[in-house]
Write an enzyme that holds these catalytic residues in place. Sequence first.
Site, PDB file in Angstrom:
ATOM      1  N   ARG A   1      44.896  37.696  34.018  1.00 54.63           N
ATOM      2  CA  ARG A   1      44.350  38.602  35.030  1.00 54.63           C
ATOM      3  C   ARG A   1      43.729  39.794  34.334  1.00 54.63           C
ATOM      4  O   ARG A   1      44.369  40.434  33.501  1.00 54.63           O
ATOM      5  CB  ARG A   1      45.412  39.063  36.028  1.00 54.63           C
ATOM      6  CG  ARG A   1      44.808  40.002  37.072  1.00 54.63           C
ATOM      7  CD  ARG A   1      45.649  40.252  38.292  1.00 54.63           C
ATOM      8  NE  ARG A   1      44.856  40.981  39.289  1.00 54.63           N
ATOM      9  CZ  ARG A   1      45.113  41.034  40.579  1.00 54.63           C
ATOM     10  NH1 ARG A   1      46.158  40.395  41.060  1.00 54.63           N
ATOM     11  NH2 ARG A   1      44.350  41.719  41.400  1.00 54.63           N
TER      12      ARG A   1
ATOM     13  N   TRP B   1      37.505  38.737  52.961  1.00 57.21           N
ATOM     14  CA  TRP B   1      36.642  38.858  54.152  1.00 57.21           C
ATOM     15  C   TRP B   1      36.662  40.279  54.708  1.00 57.21           C
ATOM     16  O   TRP B   1      35.770  40.669  55.460  1.00 57.21           O
ATOM     17  CB  TRP B   1      37.087  37.889  55.251  1.00 57.21           C
ATOM     18  CG  TRP B   1      36.951  36.455  54.871  1.00 57.21           C
ATOM     19  CD1 TRP B   1      37.985  35.595  54.595  1.00 57.21           C
ATOM     20  CD2 TRP B   1      35.749  35.687  54.719  1.00 57.21           C
ATOM     21  NE1 TRP B   1      37.496  34.342  54.280  1.00 57.21           N
ATOM     22  CE2 TRP B   1      36.122  34.371  54.343  1.00 57.21           C
ATOM     23  CE3 TRP B   1      34.383  35.988  54.859  1.00 57.21           C
ATOM     24  CZ2 TRP B   1      35.197  33.366  54.106  1.00 57.21           C
ATOM     25  CZ3 TRP B   1      33.461  34.977  54.626  1.00 57.21           C
ATOM     26  CH2 TRP B   1      33.873  33.689  54.256  1.00 57.21           C
TER      27      TRP B   1
ATOM     28  N   LEU C   1      35.758  19.426  30.946  1.00 59.64           N
ATOM     29  CA  LEU C   1      36.550  20.447  31.634  1.00 59.64           C
ATOM     30  C   LEU C   1      36.359  20.408  33.149  1.00 59.64           C
ATOM     31  O   LEU C   1      35.227  20.279  33.639  1.00 59.64           O
ATOM     32  CB  LEU C   1      36.142  21.840  31.111  1.00 59.64           C
ATOM     33  CG  LEU C   1      36.797  23.029  31.805  1.00 59.64           C
ATOM     34  CD1 LEU C   1      37.707  23.781  30.842  1.00 59.64           C
ATOM     35  CD2 LEU C   1      35.761  23.979  32.360  1.00 59.64           C
TER      36      LEU C   1
ATOM     37  N   HIS D   1      29.561  42.007  40.470  1.00 57.29           N
ATOM     38  CA  HIS D   1      29.798  40.599  40.804  1.00 57.29           C
ATOM     39  C   HIS D   1      28.801  39.709  40.066  1.00 57.29           C
ATOM     40  O   HIS D   1      29.144  38.645  39.569  1.00 57.29           O
ATOM     41  CB  HIS D   1      29.671  40.371  42.317  1.00 57.29           C
ATOM     42  CG  HIS D   1      30.709  41.113  43.104  1.00 57.29           C
ATOM     43  ND1 HIS D   1      32.019  41.199  42.698  1.00 57.29           N
ATOM     44  CD2 HIS D   1      30.637  41.796  44.274  1.00 57.29           C
ATOM     45  CE1 HIS D   1      32.699  41.918  43.588  1.00 57.29           C
ATOM     46  NE2 HIS D   1      31.885  42.282  44.548  1.00 57.29           N
TER      47      HIS D   1
ATOM     48  N   GLU E   1      41.698  37.245  51.689  1.00 59.48           N
ATOM     49  CA  GLU E   1      41.708  38.691  52.018  1.00 59.48           C
ATOM     50  C   GLU E   1      40.341  39.334  51.833  1.00 59.48           C
ATOM     51  O   GLU E   1      40.066  40.401  52.381  1.00 59.48           O
ATOM     52  CB  GLU E   1      42.723  39.421  51.127  1.00 59.48           C
ATOM     53  CG  GLU E   1      44.146  38.899  51.237  1.00 59.48           C
ATOM     54  CD  GLU E   1      44.599  38.778  52.679  1.00 59.48           C
ATOM     55  OE1 GLU E   1      44.616  39.823  53.370  1.00 59.48           O
ATOM     56  OE2 GLU E   1      44.900  37.644  53.120  1.00 59.48           O
TER      57      GLU E   1
ATOM     58  N   ASP F   1      39.276  40.070  37.943  1.00 60.36           N
ATOM     59  CA  ASP F   1      39.307  41.351  38.651  1.00 60.36           C
ATOM     60  C   ASP F   1      38.518  42.427  37.898  1.00 60.36           C
ATOM     61  O   ASP F   1      38.397  42.348  36.676  1.00 60.36           O
ATOM     62  CB  ASP F   1      40.781  41.761  38.805  1.00 60.36           C
ATOM     63  CG  ASP F   1      41.008  42.649  40.002  1.00 60.36           C
ATOM     64  OD1 ASP F   1      40.033  42.981  40.705  1.00 60.36           O
ATOM     65  OD2 ASP F   1      42.171  43.024  40.236  1.00 60.36           O
TER      66      ASP F   1
ATOM     67  N   ARG G   1      34.789  47.908  39.828  1.00 62.48           N
ATOM     68  CA  ARG G   1      35.039  49.077  38.969  1.00 62.48           C
ATOM     69  C   ARG G   1      34.030  49.143  37.809  1.00 62.48           C
ATOM     70  O   ARG G   1      33.594  50.217  37.419  1.00 62.48           O
ATOM     71  CB  ARG G   1      36.470  49.026  38.423  1.00 62.48           C
ATOM     72  CG  ARG G   1      37.177  50.360  38.542  1.00 62.48           C
ATOM     73  CD  ARG G   1      38.640  50.287  38.135  1.00 62.48           C
ATOM     74  NE  ARG G   1      39.341  49.180  38.768  1.00 62.48           N
ATOM     75  CZ  ARG G   1      40.428  48.607  38.248  1.00 62.48           C
ATOM     76  NH1 ARG G   1      40.903  49.022  37.077  1.00 62.48           N
ATOM     77  NH2 ARG G   1      41.033  47.623  38.899  1.00 62.48           N
TER      78      ARG G   1
END
Length: 258
Positions: free
Chosen positions: A206, A87, A149, A55, A85, A38, A42
């Site tokens: 997070r 979208w 991994l 991004h 969500e 997240d 920002r």
Amino acid sequence: MLFDKFNKRKKTIPSNFLERMESIRERPVPEHIAIIMDGNGRWAKKRALPRVAGHHEGMKVVRKITILANKLGVKALTLYAFSTENWKRPKTEVDYLMKLPEEFLGTYLPELTSENVKVQMIGYKEQLPSHTYRAVEKAMSQTENNSGLILNFALNYGSRAEIIEAVKSIVIDTKSGILSENKINEEIFSNYLMTKGLSDPDLLIRTSGEIRLSNFMLWQLAYTEFWFTDVLWPDFSEEHLIQAIEEFQNRQRRFGGV
Ligand code: V0D
């Protein structure tokens, strides 16, 4: 890439880095780490850049963290890249996001392949643009025999929907006689989830100061240790992953016992 010239952050490796990696490897390492990445929007806003620049920067961090997690002996890394969500975001942003898997794989798949990383995905692939899913599918088949991994992307993923779908499949299998009702237990139920075959995450990270699950792996996170940080995902560094794992190793895990 396009926005790199705006990014003048110093990336220094702390001198005790290698020692800390070694001492991490001497104790139980979280087998499966899940991350809610997240704060990309920002991060961009703080620099007066378009959200998509955040991004893009976040995508580079995915590569860096994957390489380190693999080196530390982590077996699986599940990354929440796009929720059901997401979208609702502006179409231009969604369109940009849906090109990131292709860009990521085009740039980093050769390196990840040489590191023996195996690409997987959870989420509803049907709603993804075909160019996006084709790229992911190709990467999955190219790396399916790799034994390093597991890099598991949650794309168009939502946990409540996943649970409902599992229930529906269980009802179908019960009606058709493949599954008998009194055999249904937690282990059987887990095998109806998209994470079938993966162990439950040992550690959830997070970033960016939000302290909630946002419909991510609700079933799978039942006994997981949580680690939250205010750091925005594009600023998340090797140092932060090492810190999270060190704290994980210092926690007593009791699984409800004493
Ligand atoms: C944006 C931060 C890698 C979170 C990371 C479609 C938001 C960068 C992928 C990726 C995204 C997905 C599948 C795959 C290979 C790479 C990715 C999305 C967003 C959403 F097989 N980064 N990344 N996918 N961001």
